[in-house]
Enzyme design. Structure first.
Site, PDB file in Angstrom:
ATOM      1  CB  CYS A 431      80.783  19.214 -25.321  1.00 55.01           C
ATOM      2  SG  CYS A 431      80.204  19.190 -27.014  1.00 55.01           S
ATOM      3  CD  GLU A 433      80.369  15.442 -23.233  1.00 56.68           C
ATOM      4  OE1 GLU A 433      80.667  16.660 -23.173  1.00 56.68           O
ATOM      5  OE2 GLU A 433      80.379  14.803 -24.283  1.00 56.68           O
TER       6      GLU A 433
END
Length: 786
Positions: A431, A433
């Protein structure tokens, strides 16, 4: 432009029905029964991959230029019994559920029942994880205080760097032989484990080479039977490509793409890592091939575009492996989160945007597929043209690409102890990171429900949703004399639950290190070969364990309500508030209206609320960051939810923020639904008061009215908003460009909006694929006007 070939392949991908393939499970079962106990665990795992690549059914789909599927065909989805041995009830649920289903035929259920379950029921990692957890951990897990990724999927994240474009797997075998040669059996007590791991890596190299040879042979056979001269020539090209790579380093743009795809298939066939393997800085990896061949005249831009489009189809052909139970609730999607980075910086700190960066943006725009996910890395040096081109795609309203602050990402990696070059060559995956690509095992372990901890604090250690004492006794809230006293009680509960989560993480890490080595993945992540250690056992150069915090908007507004109304202004007593929460605000309209209309809320550039947000964030950061893992690294925090904010909301009753029982939490670091009343600038100013640079990633969603970003002026407004947020050190921002009315119509008449794509959290999905609860949450997000 999409040519007829790609249109056909894209349509086939979109129409493919996900189904459970038992091919991999049967081969895993055969290999374990033949070799387990006679070879080391790393060698056993390598033999599984080699046997799979030797025996799996392969095919070359009509018209495709990039070849290879994980299963027998597009959307064929394998299971991983060594990780999660599904029950027959699980399989029936997968088959029957309305959304994110996988069709399971009777033969598959028979194989599962007669062969897989008897052998794997008590051998899977899922079984061993729950067997080794304390009762406190199990209680917290079942109550929704935290989740655990590895109970159904393998450790991730896994992102590649440029080494696979410079070396073939024969070269990697030479490196492994050199590492074996340098082992010191006289002074290194771990030498035996190292040689086992290195020998397993060599077998894994053979596995991918076998896969390439098999595709080369198949293409040759097909070419000999092909009557169409054009297709015959294409099949000969595939033959030659696959006869060279992956054994050898790629020489051309086409070979580089095919090399990546074979590596991708081996990573996700070895285990099913959370998240899927990621091509990382694809534009920078491919640009040298592109520039040279364009100059030589052996490649055109149109041909390069077509090859990338074919790669996009391959990603979309691979649904995320099936999930059930809580793991499905935290990530209810087919998307497997391979996230392609474009732009950013080069190793020397200069601007990384190149011609392939623009080419990738064109492909994103043309293909409009859920997979792969895509993002642009925007630094101070990024040309405005590149940012605006990306935003011109964003405003079309289908959720890609997302936008990241490349300068912040580099600083986050430096703050986490990375080398400056490794930081600049890193980026984001999954997502949002951050990681040092090709050099780091940055493993996400699950989500943490921060507002749930406050709910338990307000009930003196008891979870009111189940009536069970889960926390510690921190005092009767009605007797607290100050807000500070309440906040100290919250921090004590937070410390208690983080302790439980981290203890569990350490056990799970050791279980994977000992039982589930990944010799293939270890080949392509520095410094596993050099160290003679597995990726799952600390072999990587950097080893971080993340816990993702969820619900910062909801807990901020809840604490703001308590501080503002109970202690500062004494508009209500703590008992009145707790009674209203117990009754889900029914019959307490005065309390509910006071909370909704007269409370400082996060997301409005209001220091009263934002300072509370900062204190909660710092408390969470302090509790997690620095706790050692078992891989030679430490725990750190991310702030993201996937779909877990819906699940976490469902296990929480009414909150002082005004959230009613079982309603979804806010996603990421976004404000709670309807709380942000001062426009997007108010949101980004509030969000920037969080210290993004000490995290491993934060997620900010914004919903924008399409009409306000039309034309060149609208595009400039959107670009200025992004630049403004990034100037404040914001990590990430993404946009849903869609009206509430459209979403309501799509919810009412899904058959008419089956192609409507929305941004959920760190990924996009078809609106019709989302649960009613998640649809409602997206509809309720504030519709901003810039």
């Amino acid at each position: 432009m999409i040519c007829e070939r790609v249109k056909k392949l894209r349509e086939e991908s979109l129409n493919a029905v996900p189904y459970i393939s038992m091919e991999r499970a049967k081969i895993v079962d055969e290999v374990y029964k033949k070799y387990e106990g006679t070879v080391s665990k790393p060698v056993l795992r390598a033999l599984v991959l080699k046997e799979f690549m030797s025996k799996k059914k392969i095919s070359i789909n009509d018209g495709e230029l990039i070849v290879g599927e994980r299963g027998e065909s597009p959307a064929a989805t394998p299971t991983y019994p060594e990780l999660c041995c599904h029950t027959i009830e699980d399989m029936e649920t997968m088959n029957d559920r309305e959304k994110v289903f996988f069709k399971v035929d009777e033969q598959a259920k028979e194989i599962q029942k007669e062969t897989i379950i008897p052998y794997w029921k008590k051998r899977s990692m899922r079984y061993h994880i729950f067997e080794n957890m304390t009762q406190e951990w199990k209680d917290c897990y079942e109550a929704g205080i935290f989740t655990e990724f590895q109970e159904q999927r393998g450790p991730g994240h896994t992102v590649g760097d440029n080494k696979i474009y410079k070396k073939g797997f024969l070269d990697f075998k030479k490196e492994i032989d050199e590492s074996i040669k340098n082992l010191d059996f006289h002074n290194d007590d771990d030498a035996l484990n190292k040689i086992n791991q290195l020998e397993a890596m060599k077998i894994a190299c053979d596995a991918i080479i076998i896969l390439g040879k098999r595709y080369s042979e198949l293409a040759r056979e097909m070419a000999e039977r092909e009557d169409d001269p054009k297709r015959k020539e294409e099949l000969i090209d595939i033959t030659e490509t696959c006869s060279w790579i992956p054994a050898n380093a790629p020489r051309t743009f086409r070979e580089a793409i095919q090399m990546y795809w074979f590596v991708h298939l081996c990573v996700i066939s070895e285990l099913n890592p959370w998240d899927s393997f990621n091509p990382g800085r694809l534009d920078q990896h491919l640009n040298s091939f592109y520039e040279r061949e364009i100059e030589e005249g052996t490649l055109t831009r149109d041909r390069a575009e077509e090859l990338l489009q074919c790669l996009w189809v391959k990603f979309n052909n691979q649904p995320a492996p099936p999930k059930v139970g809580i793991t499905l609730k935290e990530s209810a999607t087919y998307t497997d989160f391979a996230n392609i980075n474009s732009g950013g910086l080069k190793a020397d700190g200069s601007d990384g945007v190149n011609e392939v960066s623009y080419l990738v943006l064109d492909v994103i725009d043309q293909m409009r597929l859920l997979q792969p996910s895509s993002n642009v890395q925007i630094s101070k040096k990024t040309p405005q043209r590149f940012l605006k081109k990306a935003l011109s795609i964003v405003r079309k309203g289908w959720g890609q690409p997302s936008l990241f602050n490349a300068d912040a990402v580099v600083q986050e990696l430096l703050n986490a102890g990375k080398d400056i070059v490794d930081a600049r060559c890193g980026g984001t995956s999954g997502c949002v990171e951050t990681g040092a690509f090709g050099k780091e095992a940055y493993i996400l372990t699950g989500y943490f429900n921060i507002p749930k901890v406050l709910e338990i604090t307000l009930n003196n250690g008891v979870d009111p949703m189940i009536g069970k004492k889960l926390g510690i006794e921190t005092g009767d809230p009605t007797e607290f004399s100050s807000y500070d006293e309440l906040f100290e009680a919250f921090k004590k509960q937070l410390d208690y639950f983080i302790d439980i989560k981290v203890r569990g993480n350490r056990v799970i890490e050791r279980l994977y290190a000992e039982n589930m080595p990944v010799p293939f993945l270890s080949i392509i992540i520095d410094d596993c070969i050099k160290n003679g250690k597995d990726y799952n056992a600390g072999g990587a150069r950097y080893n971080v364990t993340y816990i993702q915090g969820v619900g910062i908007g909801d807990i901020t507004d809840s604490l703001s309500t308590i501080k503002y109304h109970v202690f500062d202004n004494r508009n209500m007593s703590m008992k009145e508030l707790l009674d209203a929460l117990k009754d889900n605000f029914e019959g307490h309209d005065d309390v509910f209206n006071l909370i909704k209309k007269k409370t400082p809320k996060y997301g409005n550039d209001d220091d009263y609320a934002d300072e509370i947000m900062g204190s909660v964030f710092k408390a969470y950061y302090n509790e997690v960051t620095g706790r050692p893992n078992t891989r030679g690294g430490e725990h750190r925090i991310n702030m993201l939810p996937t779909t877990c904010h819906v699940y976490f909301g469902s296990v929480i009753g009414a909150l002082p923020s005004g959230k009613k029982s079982e309603e979804a939490l806010a996603d990421g670091i976004s404000p709670a639904k309807g709380a942000d009343l001062n426009g997007p600038t108010g949101v980004i100013k509030s969000a920037s008061k969080m210290d993004h640079l000490i995290t491993g990633g934060t997620l900010l969603n914004q919903k924008v009215t399409p009409s306000v970003i039309e034309g060149e002026e609208g595009l400039d407004k959107l670009a200025n908003l992004v630049r403004g947020y990034f100037k404040l050190d914001g990590h990430h921002i993404q946009f849903n460009v869609v009206t509430r009315e459209t979403l309501l119509e799509a919810q009412e008449r899904p058959e008419e909006y089956k192609n409507l794509i929305v941004r959920v959290a760190g990924y996009s999905d078809y609106f019709s694929n989302l649960s009613k609860e998640l649809q409602d949450e997206i509809i309720a997000r504030t519709e901003q006007s810039i």
